[in-house]
Write an enzyme that holds these catalytic residues in place. Structure first.
Site, PDB file in Angstrom:
ATOM      1  N   ARG A   1      -2.358 -14.486   4.387  1.00  0.00           N
ATOM      2  CA  ARG A   1      -3.087 -13.796   5.458  1.00  0.00           C
ATOM      3  C   ARG A   1      -2.389 -14.008   6.811  1.00  0.00           C
ATOM      4  NH1 ARG A   1      -7.415 -11.202   3.954  1.00  0.00           N
ATOM      5  NH2 ARG A   1      -8.476 -11.247   5.966  1.00  0.00           N
TER       6      ARG A   1
ATOM      7  N   ARG B   1       2.267  -6.775   9.001  1.00  0.00           N
ATOM      8  CA  ARG B   1       1.601  -5.575   9.515  1.00  0.00           C
ATOM      9  C   ARG B   1       2.190  -5.141  10.847  1.00  0.00           C
ATOM     10  NH1 ARG B   1      -4.246  -7.590   7.371  1.00  0.00           N
ATOM     11  NH2 ARG B   1      -4.353  -6.330   5.474  1.00  0.00           N
TER      12      ARG B   1
ATOM     13  N   GLU C   1      -9.558 -10.378  -7.831  1.00  0.00           N
ATOM     14  CA  GLU C   1      -8.581  -9.296  -7.593  1.00  0.00           C
ATOM     15  C   GLU C   1      -7.398  -9.377  -8.564  1.00  0.00           C
ATOM     16  OE1 GLU C   1      -7.600  -9.250  -3.398  1.00  0.00           O
ATOM     17  OE2 GLU C   1      -9.598  -8.543  -2.858  1.00  0.00           O
TER      18      GLU C   1
ATOM     19  N   THR D   1      -5.534  -7.179  10.724  1.00  0.00           N
ATOM     20  CA  THR D   1      -5.752  -5.938   9.973  1.00  0.00           C
ATOM     21  C   THR D   1      -5.178  -4.727  10.707  1.00  0.00           C
ATOM     22  OG1 THR D   1      -7.796  -6.897   9.134  1.00  0.00           O
ATOM     23  CG2 THR D   1      -7.546  -4.531   8.878  1.00  0.00           C
TER      24      THR D   1
ATOM     25  N   LYS E   1       0.822  -1.215   0.000  1.00  0.00           N
ATOM     26  CA  LYS E   1       0.000   0.000   0.000  1.00  0.00           C
ATOM     27  C   LYS E   1       0.862   1.274   0.000  1.00  0.00           C
ATOM     28  CE  LYS E   1      -3.977  -2.085   2.351  1.00  0.00           C
ATOM     29  NZ  LYS E   1      -5.004  -1.868   3.393  1.00  0.00           N
TER      30      LYS E   1
ATOM     31  N   HIS F   1      -2.170  -5.452   1.583  1.00  0.00           N
ATOM     32  CA  HIS F   1      -3.493  -6.073   1.396  1.00  0.00           C
ATOM     33  C   HIS F   1      -3.262  -7.466   0.830  1.00  0.00           C
ATOM     34  CE1 HIS F   1      -7.611  -6.781  -0.014  1.00  0.00           C
ATOM     35  NE2 HIS F   1      -7.033  -7.283  -1.089  1.00  0.00           N
TER      36      HIS F   1
ATOM     37  N   ASN G   1      -1.865   0.074   6.872  1.00  0.00           N
ATOM     38  CA  ASN G   1      -1.396  -1.224   7.371  1.00  0.00           C
ATOM     39  C   ASN G   1      -0.504  -1.961   6.364  1.00  0.00           C
ATOM     40  OD1 ASN G   1      -3.427  -1.955   5.623  1.00  0.00           O
ATOM     41  ND2 ASN G   1      -4.552  -3.216   7.067  1.00  0.00           N
TER      42      ASN G   1
ATOM     43  N   PHE H   1     -15.778   3.298   6.844  1.00  0.00           N
ATOM     44  CA  PHE H   1     -14.421   3.699   6.450  1.00  0.00           C
ATOM     45  C   PHE H   1     -14.178   3.621   4.939  1.00  0.00           C
ATOM     46  CE2 PHE H   1     -14.342  -0.772   7.888  1.00  0.00           C
ATOM     47  CZ  PHE H   1     -13.808  -1.418   6.784  1.00  0.00           C
TER      48      PHE H   1
ATOM     49  N   TYR I   1     -12.495  -2.083  -3.902  1.00  0.00           N
ATOM     50  CA  TYR I   1     -12.933  -2.305  -2.518  1.00  0.00           C
ATOM     51  C   TYR I   1     -14.466  -2.306  -2.387  1.00  0.00           C
ATOM     52  CZ  TYR I   1      -8.442  -1.963   0.082  1.00  0.00           C
ATOM     53  OH  TYR I   1      -7.209  -2.182   0.644  1.00  0.00           O
TER      54      TYR I   1
HETATM   55  P1  CMP Z   1      -7.402  -4.482   3.693  1.00  0.00           P
HETATM   56  O1  CMP Z   1      -6.999  -5.875   4.008  1.00  0.00           O
HETATM   57  O2  CMP Z   1      -6.762  -3.809   2.555  1.00  0.00           O
HETATM   58  O3  CMP Z   1      -8.991  -4.455   3.454  1.00  0.00           O
HETATM   59  C1  CMP Z   1      -9.787  -3.331   3.738  1.00  0.00           C
HETATM   60  C2  CMP Z   1      -9.069  -2.273   4.495  1.00  0.00           C
HETATM   61  O4  CMP Z   1      -9.872  -1.359   5.186  1.00  0.00           O
HETATM   62  C3  CMP Z   1      -8.230  -2.903   5.590  1.00  0.00           C
HETATM   63  O5  CMP Z   1      -7.144  -3.587   5.014  1.00  0.00           O
HETATM   64  C4  CMP Z   1      -7.864  -1.674   6.428  1.00  0.00           C
HETATM   65  O6  CMP Z   1      -6.673  -1.047   5.992  1.00  0.00           O
HETATM   66  C5  CMP Z   1      -9.035  -0.734   6.160  1.00  0.00           C
HETATM   67  N1  CMP Z   1      -9.812  -0.433   7.359  1.00  0.00           N
HETATM   68  C6  CMP Z   1      -9.980   0.784   7.881  1.00  0.00           C
HETATM   69  N2  CMP Z   1     -10.755   0.724   8.979  1.00  0.00           N
HETATM   70  C7  CMP Z   1     -11.103  -0.566   9.160  1.00  0.00           C
HETATM   71  C8  CMP Z   1     -11.877  -1.254  10.144  1.00  0.00           C
HETATM   72  N3  CMP Z   1     -12.478  -0.630  11.152  1.00  0.00           N
HETATM   73  N4  CMP Z   1     -11.988  -2.606  10.005  1.00  0.00           N
HETATM   74  C9  CMP Z   1     -11.397  -3.262   8.966  1.00  0.00           C
HETATM   75  N5  CMP Z   1     -10.650  -2.641   8.018  1.00  0.00           N
HETATM   76  C10 CMP Z   1     -10.496  -1.311   8.111  1.00  0.00           C
END
Ligand code: CMP
Length: 136
Positions: free
Chosen positions: A88, A105, A129, A94, A12, A118, A115, A60, A52
């Site tokens: 994962r 992460r 994807e 996350t 990212k 992805h 973070n 968010f 997304y």
């Molecule tokens: P990612 O795995 O890229 O998928 C969705 C992204 O939303 C996640 O990583 C986070 O970076 C972002 N995000 C922001 N706020 C939240 C939240 N409250 N819960 C989960 N993902 C979040």
């Protein structure tokens, strides 16, 4: 029986900004992933919204799409046995503050938004994807 899978990884904007992509790729290689294809790109906000869209009802969502389109990213196709789940595990939770020691992460993430990486959450989504970024 072989269960070789492919998954999509995104380094990212926060991590590319810190020039961490080579170090993150080293983590993938050391953990048995092959990098099948990769490219550094910047996507538009509408492309981020499409990518997304599964999160579009979340509070968010807007911020997430602004963020992913805010700077260059590195997208990669990773391959190994059980690639989706193993990626994962390697990424960790996350929220970097909740991620286990040694995970990407935990090592590189700054916040739940920034973070650093992805990864696809299922084999089915991995196909979608990968097509999103790598179908010509
Ligand atoms: P990612 O795995 O890229 O998928 C969705 C992204 O939303 C996640 O990583 C986070 O970076 C972002 N995000 C922001 N706020 C939240 C939240 N409250 N819960 C989960 N993902 C979040």
């Amino acid at each position: 029986m072989s269960n070789i899978e492919r998954t999509l990884s995104i380094v990212k904007p926060d991590a590319v900004e810190r020039n961490l992509q080579e170090e993150i790729k080293k983590n993938f290689i050391e953990n048995g992933f092959s990098i099948i294809n990769e490219k550094k790109i910047q996507i538009s906000k509408s492309e981020a919204e499409e990518f997304y869209k599964v999160h579009q009802s979340k509070p968010f969502y807007g911020e997430l799409c602004n963020y992913l389109s805010s700077g260059p990213i590195v997208v990669m196709i990773l391959e190994k046995q059980n690639a989706v789940i193993d990626n994962r595990k390697l990424m960790g939770a996350t929220d970097p503050s909740k991620a286990d020691e040694g995970t990407l992460r935990k090592k590189y993430g700054i916040s739940i938004d920034k973070n650093s990486v992805h990864g696809s959450d299922s084999v089915e989504n991995a196909k979608i994807e990968i097509d999103f970024f790598f179908s010509s």
